[in-house]
Design a protein around this motif. Structure first.
Motif, PDB file in Angstrom:
ATOM      1  N   PRO A  10      -1.810 -16.228 -73.661  1.00 32.39           N
ATOM      2  CA  PRO A  10      -0.952 -15.191 -73.049  1.00 32.39           C
ATOM      3  C   PRO A  10      -0.560 -15.510 -71.618  1.00 32.39           C
ATOM      4  CG  PRO A  10      -3.228 -14.460 -73.045  1.00 32.39           C
ATOM      5  CD  PRO A  10      -3.222 -15.781 -73.788  1.00 32.39           C
ATOM      6  N   VAL A  11       0.135 -16.624 -71.443  1.00 31.71           N
ATOM      7  CA  VAL A  11       0.598 -17.061 -70.129  1.00 31.71           C
ATOM      8  C   VAL A  11       2.123 -16.977 -70.113  1.00 31.71           C
ATOM      9  CG1 VAL A  11       0.805 -19.060 -68.599  1.00 31.71           C
ATOM     10  CG2 VAL A  11      -1.384 -18.559 -69.686  1.00 31.71           C
ATOM     11  N   PRO A  12       2.715 -16.464 -69.042  1.00 29.83           N
ATOM     12  CA  PRO A  12       4.184 -16.380 -68.969  1.00 29.83           C
ATOM     13  C   PRO A  12       4.838 -17.718 -69.300  1.00 29.83           C
ATOM     14  CG  PRO A  12       3.214 -15.218 -67.122  1.00 29.83           C
ATOM     15  CD  PRO A  12       2.080 -15.903 -67.828  1.00 29.83           C
ATOM     16  N   GLY A  13       5.838 -17.663 -70.151  1.00 30.83           N
ATOM     17  CA  GLY A  13       6.519 -18.870 -70.577  1.00 30.83           C
ATOM     18  C   GLY A  13       6.098 -19.342 -71.950  1.00 30.83           C
ATOM     19  N   LEU A  14       4.977 -18.820 -72.461  1.00 30.47           N
ATOM     20  CA  LEU A  14       4.491 -19.186 -73.783  1.00 30.47           C
ATOM     21  C   LEU A  14       4.639 -17.999 -74.735  1.00 30.47           C
ATOM     22  CD1 LEU A  14       1.278 -21.227 -72.902  1.00 30.47           C
ATOM     23  CD2 LEU A  14       3.561 -22.081 -73.424  1.00 30.47           C
ATOM     24  N   ASP A  15       4.605 -18.302 -76.023  1.00 28.80           N
ATOM     25  CA  ASP A  15       4.808 -17.253 -77.024  1.00 28.80           C
ATOM     26  C   ASP A  15       3.740 -16.174 -76.972  1.00 28.80           C
ATOM     27  OD1 ASP A  15       7.133 -18.395 -78.044  1.00 28.80           O
ATOM     28  OD2 ASP A  15       6.028 -19.705 -79.403  1.00 28.80           O
ATOM     29  N   GLY A  16       2.521 -16.560 -76.601  1.00 32.23           N
ATOM     30  CA  GLY A  16       1.453 -15.571 -76.533  1.00 32.23           C
ATOM     31  C   GLY A  16       1.768 -14.465 -75.550  1.00 32.23           C
ATOM     32  N   TYR A  17       2.366 -14.844 -74.434  1.00 31.40           N
ATOM     33  CA  TYR A  17       2.776 -13.816 -73.469  1.00 31.40           C
ATOM     34  C   TYR A  17       3.950 -13.013 -74.007  1.00 31.40           C
ATOM     35  CZ  TYR A  17       4.495 -11.592 -69.228  1.00 31.40           C
ATOM     36  OH  TYR A  17       4.921 -10.664 -68.306  1.00 31.40           O
ATOM     37  N   GLY A  18       4.843 -13.675 -74.744  1.00 32.94           N
ATOM     38  CA  GLY A  18       5.972 -12.970 -75.327  1.00 32.94           C
ATOM     39  C   GLY A  18       5.544 -11.898 -76.311  1.00 32.94           C
ATOM     40  N   VAL A  19       4.393 -12.111 -76.954  1.00 29.95           N
ATOM     41  CA  VAL A  19       3.887 -11.121 -77.902  1.00 29.95           C
ATOM     42  C   VAL A  19       3.458  -9.844 -77.186  1.00 29.95           C
ATOM     43  CG1 VAL A  19       2.054 -10.617 -79.574  1.00 29.95           C
ATOM     44  CG2 VAL A  19       3.193 -12.842 -79.604  1.00 29.95           C
ATOM     45  N   ILE A  20       2.811  -9.991 -76.036  1.00 30.52           N
ATOM     46  CA  ILE A  20       2.287  -8.814 -75.333  1.00 30.52           C
ATOM     47  C   ILE A  20       3.241  -8.274 -74.276  1.00 30.52           C
ATOM     48  CG2 ILE A  20      -0.080  -9.615 -75.704  1.00 30.52           C
ATOM     49  CD1 ILE A  20      -0.156 -10.422 -72.738  1.00 30.52           C
TER      50      ILE A  20
ATOM     51  N   TRP B 293       4.809  -4.721 -74.227  1.00 26.54           N
ATOM     52  CA  TRP B 293       3.875  -3.603 -74.089  1.00 26.54           C
ATOM     53  C   TRP B 293       3.366  -3.448 -72.659  1.00 26.54           C
ATOM     54  CZ3 TRP B 293       3.809  -1.115 -78.714  1.00 26.54           C
ATOM     55  CH2 TRP B 293       4.238  -1.854 -79.811  1.00 26.54           C
ATOM     56  N   LEU B 294       3.821  -4.335 -71.765  1.00 26.96           N
ATOM     57  CA  LEU B 294       3.416  -4.267 -70.361  1.00 26.96           C
ATOM     58  C   LEU B 294       4.393  -3.405 -69.572  1.00 26.96           C
ATOM     59  CD1 LEU B 294       2.544  -8.045 -69.853  1.00 26.96           C
ATOM     60  CD2 LEU B 294       0.960  -6.174 -70.384  1.00 26.96           C
ATOM     61  N   SER B 295       3.954  -2.959 -68.416  1.00 23.05           N
ATOM     62  CA  SER B 295       4.818  -2.115 -67.587  1.00 23.05           C
ATOM     63  C   SER B 295       5.968  -2.941 -67.019  1.00 23.05           C
ATOM     64  CB  SER B 295       4.014  -1.507 -66.442  1.00 23.05           C
ATOM     65  OG  SER B 295       3.610  -2.519 -65.527  1.00 23.05           O
ATOM     66  N   PRO B 296       7.135  -2.341 -66.827  1.00 26.26           N
ATOM     67  CA  PRO B 296       8.282  -3.065 -66.258  1.00 26.26           C
ATOM     68  C   PRO B 296       7.965  -3.689 -64.898  1.00 26.26           C
ATOM     69  CG  PRO B 296       8.991  -0.967 -67.175  1.00 26.26           C
ATOM     70  CD  PRO B 296       7.489  -0.954 -67.214  1.00 26.26           C
ATOM     71  N   GLY B 297       7.177  -3.000 -64.087  1.00 25.36           N
ATOM     72  CA  GLY B 297       6.832  -3.529 -62.777  1.00 25.36           C
ATOM     73  C   GLY B 297       6.026  -4.807 -62.877  1.00 25.36           C
ATOM     74  N   PHE B 298       5.049  -4.823 -63.778  1.00 23.37           N
ATOM     75  CA  PHE B 298       4.227  -6.022 -63.947  1.00 23.37           C
ATOM     76  C   PHE B 298       5.070  -7.180 -64.479  1.00 23.37           C
ATOM     77  CE2 PHE B 298       1.451  -8.812 -66.399  1.00 23.37           C
ATOM     78  CZ  PHE B 298       0.436  -9.054 -65.482  1.00 23.37           C
ATOM     79  N   ARG B 299       5.973  -6.890 -65.409  1.00 20.53           N
ATOM     80  CA  ARG B 299       6.814  -7.943 -65.971  1.00 20.53           C
ATOM     81  C   ARG B 299       7.693  -8.565 -64.891  1.00 20.53           C
ATOM     82  NH1 ARG B 299       7.837  -4.245 -70.385  1.00 20.53           N
ATOM     83  NH2 ARG B 299      10.024  -4.049 -69.710  1.00 20.53           N
ATOM     84  N   ARG B 300       8.214  -7.728 -64.003  1.00 20.69           N
ATOM     85  CA  ARG B 300       9.048  -8.262 -62.920  1.00 20.69           C
ATOM     86  C   ARG B 300       8.239  -9.141 -61.978  1.00 20.69           C
ATOM     87  NH1 ARG B 300      11.388  -3.022 -63.115  1.00 20.69           N
ATOM     88  NH2 ARG B 300       9.974  -2.319 -61.460  1.00 20.69           N
ATOM     89  N   GLN B 301       6.978  -8.793 -61.761  1.00 22.29           N
ATOM     90  CA  GLN B 301       6.141  -9.566 -60.846  1.00 22.29           C
ATOM     91  C   GLN B 301       5.827 -10.958 -61.397  1.00 22.29           C
ATOM     92  OE1 GLN B 301       2.709  -7.101 -60.132  1.00 22.29           O
ATOM     93  NE2 GLN B 301       3.687  -5.983 -58.452  1.00 22.29           N
ATOM     94  N   VAL B 302       5.594 -11.070 -62.702  1.00 14.63           N
ATOM     95  CA  VAL B 302       5.189 -12.360 -63.273  1.00 14.63           C
ATOM     96  C   VAL B 302       6.379 -13.192 -63.740  1.00 14.63           C
ATOM     97  CG1 VAL B 302       2.987 -11.403 -64.014  1.00 14.63           C
ATOM     98  CG2 VAL B 302       4.897 -11.453 -65.618  1.00 14.63           C
ATOM     99  N   GLU B 303       7.558 -12.583 -63.820  1.00 11.44           N
ATOM    100  CA  GLU B 303       8.737 -13.297 -64.334  1.00 11.44           C
ATOM    101  C   GLU B 303       9.036 -14.602 -63.593  1.00 11.44           C
ATOM    102  OE1 GLU B 303      13.440 -12.449 -65.429  1.00 11.44           O
ATOM    103  OE2 GLU B 303      12.208 -10.875 -64.500  1.00 11.44           O
ATOM    104  N   PRO B 304       8.916 -14.639 -62.244  1.00 10.28           N
ATOM    105  CA  PRO B 304       9.207 -15.899 -61.539  1.00 10.28           C
ATOM    106  C   PRO B 304       8.270 -17.037 -61.910  1.00 10.28           C
ATOM    107  CG  PRO B 304       9.234 -14.036 -60.023  1.00 10.28           C
ATOM    108  CD  PRO B 304       8.650 -13.535 -61.304  1.00 10.28           C
ATOM    109  N   PHE B 305       7.098 -16.725 -62.482  1.00 12.02           N
ATOM    110  CA  PHE B 305       6.123 -17.768 -62.802  1.00 12.02           C
ATOM    111  C   PHE B 305       6.293 -18.328 -64.214  1.00 12.02           C
ATOM    112  CE2 PHE B 305       4.161 -14.866 -59.714  1.00 12.02           C
ATOM    113  CZ  PHE B 305       3.838 -15.766 -58.697  1.00 12.02           C
ATOM    114  N   ALA B 306       7.186 -17.719 -64.997  1.00 10.47           N
ATOM    115  CA  ALA B 306       7.355 -18.142 -66.392  1.00 10.47           C
ATOM    116  C   ALA B 306       7.695 -19.623 -66.547  1.00 10.47           C
ATOM    117  CB  ALA B 306       8.418 -17.270 -67.065  1.00 10.47           C
TER     118      ALA B 306
END
Length: 269
Positions: free
Chosen positions: A181-191, A194-207
């Motif tokens: 479940p690391v940004p950029g991999l399918d495992g992260y895409g699965v979860i 279900w994450l908050s929009p704020g958290f998704r925006r924070q990790v998006e640059p690291f994908a």
């Protein structure tokens, strides 16, 4: 005219058919030993072509699931033709994974087909699209390893046995890495849905760096040991021992010369 275009968009491409043909012919050469003194080259072609075929099926599974979830653009982009040249990141999807297979025997997950997420409604559908790829890798591993776990290896030539084992190893490593479940991999895409929009925006640059981070961790001896212990445990469950995968890799590296197998072959370790 529209119907003809749609059929063309879903028809397996000549590139994919050629890959399947290479896999079939090289597999026949490994089985029969017709390339006397060059069995390793036949194993190399069989494993690499089989690996690329599995990558095409992986990406096709993403696209097909997206199609049934509402994104019709995947057909227009040619993703349903199983043509690896149609991927948005052919370098990441095909070239780099093949290079890492040659270098270290790791089934490196690649990216990617472009999915228009705005056309898809429902978090579950988004998760299923991401999961479809690695689930296909698992299915491919089960098919390749079927002669082992069905105990149907009697009479199978040793080089072919080892080639199948090595191809199964690549599928298992790819499935495990893809589900991280690391940004950029399918495992992260699965979860991710279900994450908050704020958290998704924070990790998006690291994908873009997620895959590199995972690969970097595999260079840490302790992490590498845990990872391959898990891989070997799963392979043993499929009836494949370390002996099989070791000699599969030895045959695969044909540039080192034809390997000499000791007479105790066939023992699962």
């Amino acid at each position: 005219m529209t119907t003809a275009i749609r059929r063309a968009d879903r028809r397996p491409s000549p590139v994919f058919i050629a890959l399947v043909a290479v896999m079939a012919v090289s597999g026949w050469a490994v089985w029969t030993g017709r390339l006397s003194g060059n069995t390793g080259l036949a194993v190399f072609l069989f494993v690499v072509s089989g690996w690329i075929v599995s990558l095409c099926l992986h990406e096709y599974a993403h696209a097909r699931t997206a199609l049934h979830s509402g994104d019709l653009s995947v057909a227009e982009r040619g993703y349903l033709t199983l043509n690896p040249l149609k991927y948005t990141h052919a370098l990441l999807s095909i070239v780099l994974p093949v290079i890492f297979v040659i270098m270290g025997g790791i089934g490196l997950p690649g990216g990617a087909v472009y999915i228009d997420r705005g056309r898809i409604q429902g978090r579950l559908r988004h998760s299923l699209i991401s999961a479809a790829g690695p689930l296909t890798s698992i299915l491919f591993a089960l098919v390749v390893s079927a002669p082992f776990w069905l105990h149907r290896m009697d009479g199978v030539p040793e080089p072919f046995r080892y080639a199948l084992a090595y191809l199964a190893l690549l599928q298992v490593t790819a499935a495990i890495l893809n589900f991280v479940p690391v940004p950029g991999l399918d495992g992260y895409g699965v979860i991710e849905p279900w994450l908050s929009p704020g958290f998704r925006r924070q990790v998006e640059p690291f994908a873009p760096f997620g895959l590199l981070a995972v690969f970097g961790l595999l260079w840490v001896p302790e992490v590498n040991a845990v990872f391959f212990d898990a891989v070997n445990t799963l392979l043993r469950g499929l009836g494949i021992g370390r002996w099989d995968t070791y000699w599969g890799q030895e045959f695969f590296r044909f540039w080192r010369g034809e390997p000499q197998i000791p007479p105790v072959s066939g023992v699962g370790i």
